[in-house]
Scaffold this active site. Sequence first.
Site, PDB file in Angstrom:
ATOM      1  N   ASN A  78       1.146  -0.208   6.126  1.00  0.00           N
ATOM      2  CA  ASN A  78       1.566  -0.952   4.936  1.00  0.00           C
ATOM      3  C   ASN A  78       2.399  -2.129   5.423  1.00  0.00           C
ATOM      4  O   ASN A  78       3.351  -1.927   6.177  1.00  0.00           O
ATOM      5  CB  ASN A  78       2.400  -0.042   4.020  1.00  0.00           C
ATOM      6  CG  ASN A  78       3.050  -0.811   2.887  1.00  0.00           C
ATOM      7  OD1 ASN A  78       2.501  -1.810   2.415  1.00  0.00           O
ATOM      8  ND2 ASN A  78       4.213  -0.362   2.453  1.00  0.00           N
ATOM      9  N   GLY A  79       2.022  -3.342   4.984  1.00  0.00           N
ATOM     10  CA  GLY A  79       2.762  -4.527   5.417  1.00  0.00           C
ATOM     11  C   GLY A  79       1.785  -5.590   5.868  1.00  0.00           C
ATOM     12  O   GLY A  79       0.603  -5.557   5.503  1.00  0.00           O
ATOM     13  N   CYS A 121       0.859  -1.166   0.000  1.00  0.00           N
ATOM     14  CA  CYS A 121       0.000   0.000   0.000  1.00  0.00           C
ATOM     15  C   CYS A 121       0.901   1.223   0.000  1.00  0.00           C
ATOM     16  O   CYS A 121       2.103   1.128   0.214  1.00  0.00           O
ATOM     17  CB  CYS A 121      -0.867   0.001   1.249  1.00  0.00           C
ATOM     18  SG  CYS A 121      -1.728  -1.552   1.469  1.00  0.00           S
ATOM     19  N   ARG A 158       1.259   2.026  -5.917  1.00  0.00           N
ATOM     20  CA  ARG A 158       1.538   0.996  -4.923  1.00  0.00           C
ATOM     21  C   ARG A 158       0.292   0.194  -4.538  1.00  0.00           C
ATOM     22  O   ARG A 158       0.385  -0.776  -3.795  1.00  0.00           O
ATOM     23  CB  ARG A 158       2.123   1.646  -3.657  1.00  0.00           C
ATOM     24  CG  ARG A 158       3.371   2.440  -3.898  1.00  0.00           C
ATOM     25  CD  ARG A 158       3.845   3.058  -2.613  1.00  0.00           C
ATOM     26  NE  ARG A 158       4.248   2.029  -1.684  1.00  0.00           N
ATOM     27  CZ  ARG A 158       5.470   1.522  -1.612  1.00  0.00           C
ATOM     28  NH1 ARG A 158       6.406   1.979  -2.408  1.00  0.00           N
ATOM     29  NH2 ARG A 158       5.761   0.580  -0.751  1.00  0.00           N
ATOM     30  N   GLU A 195       9.984 -12.072 -21.168  1.00  0.00           N
ATOM     31  CA  GLU A 195       9.698 -10.712 -20.711  1.00  0.00           C
ATOM     32  C   GLU A 195       8.555 -10.102 -21.535  1.00  0.00           C
ATOM     33  O   GLU A 195       7.667  -9.460 -20.992  1.00  0.00           O
ATOM     34  CB  GLU A 195      10.978  -9.863 -20.796  1.00  0.00           C
ATOM     35  CG  GLU A 195      10.810  -8.382 -20.514  1.00  0.00           C
ATOM     36  CD  GLU A 195      10.243  -8.054 -19.131  1.00  0.00           C
ATOM     37  OE1 GLU A 195      10.133  -8.954 -18.276  1.00  0.00           O
ATOM     38  OE2 GLU A 195       9.887  -6.878 -18.918  1.00  0.00           O
ATOM     39  N   LYS A 226       2.997  -1.940  -7.748  1.00  0.00           N
ATOM     40  CA  LYS A 226       4.381  -1.770  -8.181  1.00  0.00           C
ATOM     41  C   LYS A 226       5.369  -2.425  -7.227  1.00  0.00           C
ATOM     42  O   LYS A 226       6.318  -3.074  -7.629  1.00  0.00           O
ATOM     43  CB  LYS A 226       4.669  -0.264  -8.286  1.00  0.00           C
ATOM     44  CG  LYS A 226       6.074   0.071  -8.756  1.00  0.00           C
ATOM     45  CD  LYS A 226       6.138   0.044 -10.247  1.00  0.00           C
ATOM     46  CE  LYS A 226       7.496   0.359 -10.806  1.00  0.00           C
ATOM     47  NZ  LYS A 226       7.639  -0.300 -12.128  1.00  0.00           N
ATOM     48  N   LYS A 239       4.887  -8.708 -20.202  1.00  0.00           N
ATOM     49  CA  LYS A 239       4.388  -7.351 -20.458  1.00  0.00           C
ATOM     50  C   LYS A 239       2.967  -7.404 -21.001  1.00  0.00           C
ATOM     51  O   LYS A 239       2.088  -6.691 -20.534  1.00  0.00           O
ATOM     52  CB  LYS A 239       5.265  -6.621 -21.485  1.00  0.00           C
ATOM     53  CG  LYS A 239       6.618  -6.143 -21.043  1.00  0.00           C
ATOM     54  CD  LYS A 239       6.620  -5.068 -19.993  1.00  0.00           C
ATOM     55  CE  LYS A 239       6.572  -5.677 -18.621  1.00  0.00           C
ATOM     56  NZ  LYS A 239       7.819  -5.828 -17.912  1.00  0.00           N
ATOM     57  N   TRP A 281      -3.716  -1.845  -1.348  1.00  0.00           N
ATOM     58  CA  TRP A 281      -3.689  -3.056  -2.182  1.00  0.00           C
ATOM     59  C   TRP A 281      -4.034  -4.182  -1.225  1.00  0.00           C
ATOM     60  O   TRP A 281      -3.234  -4.526  -0.356  1.00  0.00           O
ATOM     61  CB  TRP A 281      -2.288  -3.225  -2.778  1.00  0.00           C
ATOM     62  CG  TRP A 281      -2.196  -4.358  -3.755  1.00  0.00           C
ATOM     63  CD1 TRP A 281      -2.450  -4.296  -5.094  1.00  0.00           C
ATOM     64  CD2 TRP A 281      -1.812  -5.712  -3.490  1.00  0.00           C
ATOM     65  NE1 TRP A 281      -2.253  -5.522  -5.673  1.00  0.00           N
ATOM     66  CE2 TRP A 281      -1.863  -6.416  -4.714  1.00  0.00           C
ATOM     67  CE3 TRP A 281      -1.434  -6.413  -2.348  1.00  0.00           C
ATOM     68  CZ2 TRP A 281      -1.542  -7.765  -4.821  1.00  0.00           C
ATOM     69  CZ3 TRP A 281      -1.121  -7.763  -2.456  1.00  0.00           C
ATOM     70  CH2 TRP A 281      -1.182  -8.421  -3.687  1.00  0.00           C
ATOM     71  N   HIS A 320       7.597 -30.352 -27.838  1.00  0.00           N
ATOM     72  CA  HIS A 320       7.438 -31.211 -26.660  1.00  0.00           C
ATOM     73  C   HIS A 320       6.111 -30.928 -25.931  1.00  0.00           C
ATOM     74  O   HIS A 320       5.932 -31.342 -24.795  1.00  0.00           O
ATOM     75  CB  HIS A 320       8.619 -31.036 -25.699  1.00  0.00           C
ATOM     76  CG  HIS A 320       9.930 -31.421 -26.324  1.00  0.00           C
ATOM     77  ND1 HIS A 320      10.240 -32.712 -26.638  1.00  0.00           N
ATOM     78  CD2 HIS A 320      10.980 -30.672 -26.732  1.00  0.00           C
ATOM     79  CE1 HIS A 320      11.444 -32.758 -27.200  1.00  0.00           C
ATOM     80  NE2 HIS A 320      11.912 -31.522 -27.271  1.00  0.00           N
ATOM     81  N   GLU A 363       0.259  -8.886 -18.390  1.00  0.00           N
ATOM     82  CA  GLU A 363      -0.079  -8.125 -17.183  1.00  0.00           C
ATOM     83  C   GLU A 363      -0.818  -6.830 -17.481  1.00  0.00           C
ATOM     84  O   GLU A 363      -1.564  -6.336 -16.643  1.00  0.00           O
ATOM     85  CB  GLU A 363       1.155  -7.863 -16.307  1.00  0.00           C
ATOM     86  CG  GLU A 363       2.154  -6.893 -16.840  1.00  0.00           C
ATOM     87  CD  GLU A 363       3.329  -6.686 -15.882  1.00  0.00           C
ATOM     88  OE1 GLU A 363       3.124  -6.555 -14.673  1.00  0.00           O
ATOM     89  OE2 GLU A 363       4.468  -6.635 -16.373  1.00  0.00           O
TER      90      GLU A 363
HETATM   91  O1  M6R Z   1      10.775  -3.962  -7.810  1.00  0.00           O
HETATM   92  P1  M6R Z   1      11.149  -5.302  -8.361  1.00  0.00           P
HETATM   93  O2  M6R Z   1      12.039  -5.226  -9.571  1.00  0.00           O
HETATM   94  O3  M6R Z   1      11.708  -6.225  -7.339  1.00  0.00           O
HETATM   95  O4  M6R Z   1       9.777  -5.942  -8.849  1.00  0.00           O
HETATM   96  C1  M6R Z   1       9.730  -7.263  -9.302  1.00  0.00           C
HETATM   97  C2  M6R Z   1       8.407  -7.556  -9.964  1.00  0.00           C
HETATM   98  O5  M6R Z   1       7.362  -7.366  -9.059  1.00  0.00           O
HETATM   99  C3  M6R Z   1       8.172  -6.678 -11.209  1.00  0.00           C
HETATM  100  O6  M6R Z   1       9.192  -6.839 -12.136  1.00  0.00           O
HETATM  101  C4  M6R Z   1       6.829  -7.032 -11.849  1.00  0.00           C
HETATM  102  O7  M6R Z   1       6.870  -8.323 -12.391  1.00  0.00           O
HETATM  103  C5  M6R Z   1       6.429  -6.007 -12.898  1.00  0.00           C
HETATM  104  N1  M6R Z   1       5.017  -5.820 -12.829  1.00  0.00           N
HETATM  105  C6  M6R Z   1       6.798  -6.410 -14.284  1.00  0.00           C
HETATM  106  O8  M6R Z   1       6.370  -5.505 -15.242  1.00  0.00           O
END
Ligand code: M6R
Length: 606
Positions: free
Chosen positions: A99-100, A2, A27, A485, A601, A489, A73, A508, A492
């Site tokens: 937060n936590g 959060c 966040r 990767e 994030k 992208k 969150w 396979h 998500e």
């Molecule tokens: O802050 P971080 O690089 O540790 O975050 C890791 C992942 O949470 C982050 O890369 C996440 O997968 C992103 N949403 C990817 O776009």
Amino acid sequence: MCGIIGYIGTEEASPILCQGLKNLEYRGYDSVGMATVSGGLEIRKGVGKIDDLRCRLNFEEIPGHIGIGHTRWATHGTVSFENAHPHADCTKKIAIIHNGIIENSDRLREALLKRGHEFAGDTDSEVIAHLIEDRLNGFPGQRGAGDGEPGTGSFDNGFFETACLDAFRLLRGSYAILAIKEGEDKIVGIRKDSPLVLGLADHGTFFASDVSPFLEWTKKVVYLQNYDFVVADGKGVKFYNLLQGEVSRPVDTVEWSMEEASRGKFEHFMLKEISEQADTIQRALQQDGDVIERIVDEVKKGFGVFFVGCGSSYHACLTGTYLLSKVAGVHVNAVLASEFENYEHFLTEDTLVFAVSQSGETADVLDAVKAARRKKSKIIGITNVMGSSLSREGDELMMMNAGPEICVLSTKTYTSQAMLMALMAYALCDKHEECVQKAKDLYMDVYNLTSKSMRVRLKDLAKELVHKEHIYMIGRGLQYTTALEAALKIKEVSYIHTEAFAGGELKHGPLALVEKGTPVFVFVSRDNEDRIVANAQEVKARGGYVIGVSDWNHRVFDRWIKVPECGDLNPIIQAIPMQILAYELAVQRGLDPDKPRNLAKSVTVL
Ligand code: M6R
């Protein structure tokens, strides 16, 4: 996960909190709330994003020079009014934000219920307000359960802060907490394993999960450490540490600018951050030569090297393993941070653990760092956020220098991480300068890839794909990690099911998924073109729609995304059009690319 903010000073708090919450929204964004003290305590909160609630609840009209705000969150408890923060005690005189995760909240709640406390919602956080209330009522509490228990001394500066201190000592888990109370001109805060920074402005003091909410007012910051307990009143700030007693903390200056943290002329942060990459990739190269030399030495003599990360950072780790193997002939292991415990028994004093995290606050990564610390292994932090937990945990530190990344998706920080991996690979075989030159040569290529004309072409492709249910991606070697990767992208941000496979694995199993018209992206590089083109043929033979990402247009491609051939730096170059495509798909599906559903994030829970 959060976002929290607090302000005490001579200005009206609520407009500052509103603006700050907007900056922290990345966040978490399922509910939002604020509380101020102006004689009495006033709490307003609701389900939705800050922009919706700002007007609906007249946030900016809440009076007071002291206030706290929270954007959530959800972890414990559904998304509801009752579970939105701030939470109050039974008397509605105390408000807290958190937060936590409070791991022992069930046990604490049970004890509080037995003593007659009434709870409004289901969050773990709500117990904090009631614990403080309990302490104010003189209830001593049950000792021996919380993380902060070994503390010495007490904070004899007033009942409220003593009550907070005693209450916080009972908590177990991770927390950044702010508390205010009717009739008290102060904000009390604490952190453990969740971020909390202070901003010191001429007109007042800020508390926040990161620096972005107060950059407009001050660049003077204090990064709090675990168990730091802080009281800010009109006169200043007092620091106390639950384990160390009274402490002082240095004041740092943030280098990020307000402009970097704002959207400017761009419709979304995602687009802005994608377009910054010509510069950010170069900035990743600005590393201290001595640090690189020391790291190279450690890798050469290390007994086992691990690259650890999550999500995109993990993909950068995987890219690193291929690069170090290919360029320097050095073996390293890439491990998902959340799976690292399975490798812990390999750690020794001679092992090297590279912890890679944009935010520097990802709980899984910090957990891996703790494991490495326990085994006395060397830790090298790679992060983008100075002052983050990771930036202070490592024996060595490499900063990505990408500037603030606000969109929930990693874009520019992924390419910076990949650049750092290439830099290490080249440095390991004394070719550091060659890498720097290759990266400089990349500048115009990246600039062109992020240009408007590229976006127009990808917008067109997005129109073709926007209603697809499944998209697949294949590559080999460095192109496989790029495919992983790219798939992350697209899935998500557009919610289209997208999966990546190693080209050789298709036959396979995954080939069974391909039918007439199934889009399959094929990432090609000159050094593995024959094999991956053969895989593309296998797809084509089953009716798949082949989209090539390469520097030449092969006849097997139905569509072609032209990218320059950059050898070892292909993972950087080929990721960029995929970021733009992901963005376009989200926009065409009417989604907010900066805030995909269910995500945040900074993932500060395990
Ligand atoms: O802050 P971080 O690089 O540790 O975050 C890791 C992942 O949470 C982050 O890369 C996440 O997968 C992103 N949403 C990817 O776009």
